[in-house]
Design an enzyme around this catalytic site. Structure first.
Site, PDB file in Angstrom:
ATOM      1  N   CYS A  82     -26.929 -23.534  33.187  1.00  0.00           N
ATOM      2  CA  CYS A  82     -25.762 -22.668  33.119  1.00  0.00           C
ATOM      3  C   CYS A  82     -26.079 -21.381  32.364  1.00  0.00           C
ATOM      4  O   CYS A  82     -26.620 -21.415  31.258  1.00  0.00           O
ATOM      5  CB  CYS A  82     -24.607 -23.399  32.433  1.00  0.00           C
ATOM      6  SG  CYS A  82     -23.115 -22.405  32.265  1.00  0.00           S
ATOM      7  N   CYS A  88     -20.484 -21.223  25.868  1.00  0.00           N
ATOM      8  CA  CYS A  88     -19.426 -22.165  26.218  1.00  0.00           C
ATOM      9  C   CYS A  88     -19.607 -23.509  25.509  1.00  0.00           C
ATOM     10  O   CYS A  88     -20.713 -24.015  25.393  1.00  0.00           O
ATOM     11  CB  CYS A  88     -19.404 -22.381  27.735  1.00  0.00           C
ATOM     12  SG  CYS A  88     -18.181 -23.580  28.298  1.00  0.00           S
ATOM     13  N   CYS A  91     -20.156 -28.185  27.400  1.00  0.00           N
ATOM     14  CA  CYS A  91     -21.197 -29.208  27.281  1.00  0.00           C
ATOM     15  C   CYS A  91     -22.268 -28.695  26.320  1.00  0.00           C
ATOM     16  O   CYS A  91     -22.471 -27.492  26.206  1.00  0.00           O
ATOM     17  CB  CYS A  91     -21.793 -29.586  28.632  1.00  0.00           C
ATOM     18  SG  CYS A  91     -22.310 -28.212  29.662  1.00  0.00           S
ATOM     19  N   CYS A 170     -18.902 -22.743  36.496  1.00  0.00           N
ATOM     20  CA  CYS A 170     -19.229 -23.880  35.635  1.00  0.00           C
ATOM     21  C   CYS A 170     -20.075 -24.848  36.449  1.00  0.00           C
ATOM     22  O   CYS A 170     -19.681 -25.269  37.537  1.00  0.00           O
ATOM     23  CB  CYS A 170     -17.959 -24.570  35.146  1.00  0.00           C
ATOM     24  SG  CYS A 170     -18.274 -26.066  34.177  1.00  0.00           S
ATOM     25  N   ASN A 312      -8.925 -49.622  39.296  1.00  0.00           N
ATOM     26  CA  ASN A 312     -10.305 -49.237  39.585  1.00  0.00           C
ATOM     27  C   ASN A 312     -11.226 -50.444  39.734  1.00  0.00           C
ATOM     28  O   ASN A 312     -12.083 -50.486  40.622  1.00  0.00           O
ATOM     29  CB  ASN A 312     -10.818 -48.318  38.477  1.00  0.00           C
ATOM     30  CG  ASN A 312     -12.164 -47.694  38.777  1.00  0.00           C
ATOM     31  OD1 ASN A 312     -12.381 -47.172  39.861  1.00  0.00           O
ATOM     32  ND2 ASN A 312     -13.063 -47.749  37.811  1.00  0.00           N
ATOM     33  N   GLU A 328      -1.759 -52.931  32.117  1.00  0.00           N
ATOM     34  CA  GLU A 328      -1.946 -51.524  31.762  1.00  0.00           C
ATOM     35  C   GLU A 328      -0.711 -51.034  31.024  1.00  0.00           C
ATOM     36  O   GLU A 328       0.411 -51.462  31.323  1.00  0.00           O
ATOM     37  CB  GLU A 328      -2.179 -50.697  33.039  1.00  0.00           C
ATOM     38  CG  GLU A 328      -2.020 -49.198  32.899  1.00  0.00           C
ATOM     39  CD  GLU A 328      -3.012 -48.577  31.942  1.00  0.00           C
ATOM     40  OE1 GLU A 328      -2.611 -47.674  31.198  1.00  0.00           O
ATOM     41  OE2 GLU A 328      -4.189 -49.000  31.922  1.00  0.00           O
ATOM     42  N   ASP A 378     -11.526 -52.401  29.979  1.00  0.00           N
ATOM     43  CA  ASP A 378     -12.009 -51.024  29.963  1.00  0.00           C
ATOM     44  C   ASP A 378     -11.049 -50.192  29.112  1.00  0.00           C
ATOM     45  O   ASP A 378     -10.248 -49.409  29.631  1.00  0.00           O
ATOM     46  CB  ASP A 378     -12.083 -50.486  31.396  1.00  0.00           C
ATOM     47  CG  ASP A 378     -12.627 -49.066  31.469  1.00  0.00           C
ATOM     48  OD1 ASP A 378     -13.149 -48.563  30.455  1.00  0.00           O
ATOM     49  OD2 ASP A 378     -12.507 -48.455  32.555  1.00  0.00           O
ATOM     50  N   CYS A 404     -16.060 -46.479  26.356  1.00  0.00           N
ATOM     51  CA  CYS A 404     -16.347 -45.043  26.291  1.00  0.00           C
ATOM     52  C   CYS A 404     -16.589 -44.589  24.851  1.00  0.00           C
ATOM     53  O   CYS A 404     -16.633 -43.394  24.575  1.00  0.00           O
ATOM     54  CB  CYS A 404     -15.207 -44.239  26.918  1.00  0.00           C
ATOM     55  SG  CYS A 404     -13.598 -44.500  26.145  1.00  0.00           S
TER      56      CYS A 404
END
Length: 447
Positions: A82, A88, A91, A170, A312, A328, A378, A404
């Site tokens: 990039c 930026c 990331c 991007c 999912n 959920e 999850d 995560c």
């Protein structure tokens, strides 16, 4: 009464650059060095490198700095793709080779499991790799009209500070948006309320792209027509959000539908532009396949899918077992999961809306009293500590945990192993967010 002023951090503008040798890297991807016995976290520096760095923050116990020159580069350093990378903040790992990125993420997960969870996996799974560029299908883009430049900016914030970075494209956003930031800038510039539009949310399905335009003042009919024309020209769904999330409504097309598919399981998952879904479709497909492989579902088994979202994992699981129960906290997503089950002609699932972080709510749930052969969960970044006692009582033979956040995975692993009698059979990482420090992982616990 006098108001106590908030203590400001010491200014560092007067401090000269320093040369540092980078010893290691933090979970967030900052280089770690020491100078005069004090630790310095260095943005943009890699282990084994010698860099010249500029101070950005000084505190009593540590300092922060940013790399201004690499004097001795690491063999793992690469040229960022990039052109806006140095500015930026979207990331922060593009200067690190992709194979090294995933290795550091794996080590970060293992370190958390060892030091926080006091556990080590019997087997380390091979990392899952997917698309490196144009993978991001969910994002919130900042929008700002800059008077001095007489220009609208659309994108992510600068790496240092709160200003929006001036971007033309991007590389990590899905091409339907990432390659058209200048088109979005021109669109917002043409609106009468360009100064009152703070953000655009992006949601990309396998079929179409949706944009949610937040506006703080009413738009004119001409504004709406221009937005609608952009949607028609770019083949994108256009939503408006005048106030809170419940005010989001579509102005183009008349009957919007977004979905993604799991071809290996012949399932399609419908979703709305505000719903949570995995940002990297190539990794998501591999992740679901790997999770089911690790869970090893049998035709006569029942499975509990916690934090099931849109289904999912639930929908693919239903193709292989007798019954799947999905739970959920978001009632809208539960409703959509039920609709997707009907759309896929899947009849062996049941869904429940329940706040899985509320002990009182959990006690009253009928599904928590059933028997399950296996459990898949999850959770969000906060993890699943509140439901661990209930999982312990269910005594499922196998648990597959998709995480995560390696810190909360490690904390929950400690509970499963040291309190509820499970062993950590295997664990591995998945490159869900290339070029960022985000760590996605999967772990298997057996009785």
């Amino acid at each position: 009464m006098a108001h106590r002023s908030r203590r400001q951090p010491p200014k560092v503008d007067h401090l000269p650059p320093v040369e540092l040798t980078i010893e290691s890297m933090t979970l967030e991807g900052k280089g770690v060095a020491h100078l005069d016995g004090k630790v310095i976290f260095v943005e943009g520096a890699l282990p084994s490198e010698k860099v010249k760095a500029r101070y950005t923050l000084q505190k009593k116990s540590f300092d922060e700095a940013t790399t201004i020159e690499v004097l001795e580069p690491s063999t793992e350093r690469v040229t960022p793709k990039c052109v806006h990378y140095s500015l930026c903040g979207g990331c922060t790992w593009q200067h690190l080779a992709p194979e090294a990125q995933i290795r550091y993420k794996q080590q970060a997960m293992l370190d958390q499991l060892k030091h926080v969870g006091k556990v080590e996996p019997a087997t380390i799974l091979e990392p899952l790799h997917g698309d490196l560029w144009g993978y991001r299908r969910k994002a919130r883009l900042g929008v700002r009209y800059v008077h001095k430049k007489e220009k609208v900016l659309v994108g992510f914030r600068e790496r240092e500070g709160s200003f929006l970075a001036e971007l033309n494209r991007c590389e990590v956003l899905h091409p339907s948006v990432g390659e058209h930031l200048t088109d979005l800038q021109a669109l917002i510039s043409s609106l009468s309320q360009k100064e009152r539009i703070p953000q655009i949310e992006v949601a990309v399905g396998d079929n179409d792209t949706a944009l949610i335009v937040r506006h703080l003042e009413p738009l004119t009919q001409q504004d709406i027509e221009q937005l609608r024309a952009y949607g028609q020209r770019m083949n994108q769904h256009i939503y408006l959000q005048p106030k809170g999330p419940d005010t989001v409504h579509c102005i183009w097309p008349a009957e919007p539908v977004l979905y993604y598919e799991h071809p290996s399981f012949n399932t399609r998952v419908d979703f709305g532009p505000q719903d949570f879904f995995q940002v990297n479709q190539s990794i998501n497909r591999l992740m679901v396949q790997k999770a089911l492989e690790l869970l090893n579902p049998q035709a006569d088994e029942t499975v509990l899918d916690l934090f099931c979202g849109l289904g999912n994992f639930t929908l693919p699981l239903a193709r292989q077992v007798m019954q799947v129960t999905g739970v959920e906290g978001d009632a809208v997503m539960v409703k959509r999961a039920k609709q997707s089950a009907q759309l896929n002609e899947i009849h062996n699932t049941d869904y429940h809306a329940c706040n899985l972080m509320d002990d009182e709510a959990l006690k009253q749930q009928p599904w928590i009293k059933r028997h399950y052969d296996k459990i898949l969960l999850d959770p969000p970044r906060a993890g699943a500590i509140e439901i661990m006692p209930y999982i312990g009582r269910l005594k499922a033979q196998r648990i597959v945990y998709v995480s995560c956040n390696p810190a909360t995975l490690a904390r929950d692993a400690h509970e499963l192993v040291h309190t509820h009698g499970y062993r950590l059979s295997s664990a591995g990482v998945m490159d869900m967010f290339p070029h960022t420090s985000h760590v996605e992982s999967i772990a298997v616990f057996d009785k």
